[in-house]
Design a protein around this motif. Structure first.
Motif, PDB file in Angstrom:
ATOM      1  N   ILE A   1      45.382 -40.292 -44.418  1.00  0.00           N
ATOM      2  CA  ILE A   1      46.667 -39.948 -45.028  1.00  0.00           C
ATOM      3  C   ILE A   1      47.693 -41.050 -44.758  1.00  0.00           C
ATOM      4  N   LYS A   2      48.740 -41.059 -45.571  1.00  0.00           N
ATOM      5  CA  LYS A   2      49.848 -41.985 -45.377  1.00  0.00           C
ATOM      6  C   LYS A   2      50.847 -41.369 -44.397  1.00  0.00           C
TER       7      LYS A   2
ATOM      8  N   LYS B   1      53.768 -53.919 -39.712  1.00  0.00           N
ATOM      9  CA  LYS B   1      52.450 -54.556 -39.719  1.00  0.00           C
ATOM     10  C   LYS B   1      51.345 -53.526 -39.942  1.00  0.00           C
ATOM     11  N   ASN B   2      51.565 -52.304 -39.428  1.00  0.00           N
ATOM     12  CA  ASN B   2      50.578 -51.237 -39.576  1.00  0.00           C
ATOM     13  C   ASN B   2      50.654 -50.555 -40.938  1.00  0.00           C
ATOM     14  N   GLY B   3      51.609 -50.982 -41.762  1.00  0.00           N
ATOM     15  CA  GLY B   3      51.756 -50.406 -43.100  1.00  0.00           C
ATOM     16  C   GLY B   3      52.430 -49.055 -43.124  1.00  0.00           C
ATOM     17  N   ILE B   4      53.241 -48.760 -42.109  1.00  0.00           N
ATOM     18  CA  ILE B   4      53.898 -47.449 -42.018  1.00  0.00           C
ATOM     19  C   ILE B   4      55.392 -47.599 -42.333  1.00  0.00           C
ATOM     20  N   PRO B   5      55.893 -46.957 -43.374  1.00  0.00           N
ATOM     21  CA  PRO B   5      57.323 -46.998 -43.675  1.00  0.00           C
ATOM     22  C   PRO B   5      58.136 -46.370 -42.546  1.00  0.00           C
ATOM     23  N   THR B   6      59.361 -46.853 -42.363  1.00  0.00           N
ATOM     24  CA  THR B   6      60.183 -46.373 -41.252  1.00  0.00           C
ATOM     25  C   THR B   6      61.597 -46.033 -41.701  1.00  0.00           C
ATOM     26  N   ARG B   7      62.202 -45.130 -40.932  1.00  0.00           N
ATOM     27  CA  ARG B   7      63.614 -44.803 -41.056  1.00  0.00           C
ATOM     28  C   ARG B   7      64.192 -44.695 -39.651  1.00  0.00           C
ATOM     29  N   VAL B   8      65.503 -44.789 -39.548  1.00  0.00           N
ATOM     30  CA  VAL B   8      66.161 -44.629 -38.258  1.00  0.00           C
ATOM     31  C   VAL B   8      67.220 -43.545 -38.392  1.00  0.00           C
ATOM     32  N   LEU B   9      67.240 -42.616 -37.422  1.00  0.00           N
ATOM     33  CA  LEU B   9      68.248 -41.551 -37.364  1.00  0.00           C
ATOM     34  C   LEU B   9      69.236 -41.915 -36.275  1.00  0.00           C
TER      35      LEU B   9
END
Length: 335
Positions: free
Chosen positions: A58-59, A84-92
């Protein structure tokens, strides 16, 4: 009955990488300051989450939080590794730490969205969060926008500020790209505000006001997205596909990890499921608590009797905070 998932395709991790914070918010849900993992251990956690996603096929997405995550020296390196791992990110974030230099550096990590807490106009927000917090948060939003980073304003709604919904919306139109709200969950420091939780009638009025905001824009100027993620939107609209699994995503497409590695169903539902430093995330995900949360036929009270329980599910955190049972009815439901 076969149900089709109504959740987005990403399995999200809300990850509290530190517990330091520069503000003292009245409604903070942190219950206690836990020991923090070392930076090396944080990278171990990231590796385990990546392995979990690969194992499941899964993504994923990571929402970095704290404390105030911009106080952590590990945030930028973790964001770069997630990229690098291809995981999108957000910051709270509370927004107050975001200088022009930090926003520029953040852009280089691939992070494209930052959520900033805004709880009212200057007076209301600063009363809840601290002196000049409002002004500094807006400065942070400007710095992010100048670097083409999407800004979401998130409002935690209670009796203290529910009449400020429209003013916060107006501010959002000037400084943000998206605006939404969450209901107060009175846990941690916020447990002192238990009498400030909106009633079901007041909650319905809040939803109605928020919905009416959607017709206020005059294209193409000042358009702003207003995601409606609260599970109670489903009974509000009363247009539900009986085969659709939707509403509260707890137990389905997300998990929370605290700064010491403790895993929770949701950060506002403080029931420890295990610790990722000692256990496999896949095993934790299949634990009894999450299995119970995934079975909405186990819900109690009005939620258990509701024909829309598989499309809504109520807020399990609010049920736990106000009734002491995460399977109890959502006391703010207005259906």
């Amino acid at each position: 009955m076969i149900r089709i998932s109504g959740f987005d395709s990403y399995f999200y991790l809300q990850w509290h990488i530190n517990n330091q914070c520069n503000l003292s918010c009245a409604h903070c849900y942190v219950q206690q300051r836990r020991p923090q993992l070392s930076e090396a251990d944080l990278f171990v956690v990231l590796g385990k989450y990546t392995a979990f996603l690969n194992q499941k096929g899964i993504k994923g997405r990571i929402q970095f939080s704290g404390g105030e995550p911009f106080l952590s020296g590990a945030l930028m390196p973790l964001l770069m590794q997630a990229k690098k791992n291809g995981i999108p990110t957000r910051v709270l974030s509370n927004g107050t730490m975001i200088t022009p230099e930090l926003a520029s550096a953040l852009k280089q990590t691939g992070c494209r969205t930052v959520q900033i807490s805004i709880d009212g106009d200057s007076s209301v927000h600063n009363d809840l969060r601290g002196s000049n917090a409002f002004e500094r948060a807006l400065e942070g939003a400007v710095n992010l926008k100048n670097n083409n980073i999407t800004v979401t304003f998130m409002m935690t709604v209670s009796m203290c500020n529910h009449l400020s919904l429209r003013p916060v919306y107006d501010v959002s139109r000037q400084y943000a790209d998206r605006f939404s709200f969450s209901r107060l969950v009175p846990i941690g420091t916020g447990s002192r505000m238990i009498n400030d939780v909106l009633s079901a009638k007041e909650t319905r009025r809040l939803f109605k006001t928020f919905l009416e905001l959607r017709s206020d824009d005059t294209p193409p100027n000042n358009q702003i997205s207003r995601p409606m993620r609260d599970p109670l939107w489903h009974p509000y609209f009363k247009r539900c596909n009986p085969y659709l699994l939707a509403g509260c995503s707890i137990g389905y497409n997300g998990i929370c990890i605290d700064c010491d590695g403790t895993v929770y169903p949701c950060r506002r539902l403080p029931i420890p499921l295990g610790n990722i430093m000692r256990e496999d995330l896949a095993d934790i995900y299949n634990c009894e608590v999450l299995n119970r949360l995934r079975d909405r036929d186990m819900l109690k009270g009005r939620c258990g009797r509701c024909p829309l329980r598989w499309q809504c599910g109520g807020c399990r955190a609010i049920a736990y905070a106000l009734k002491g049972d995460y399977l109890q009815e959502d006391p703010q439901c207005f259906r």
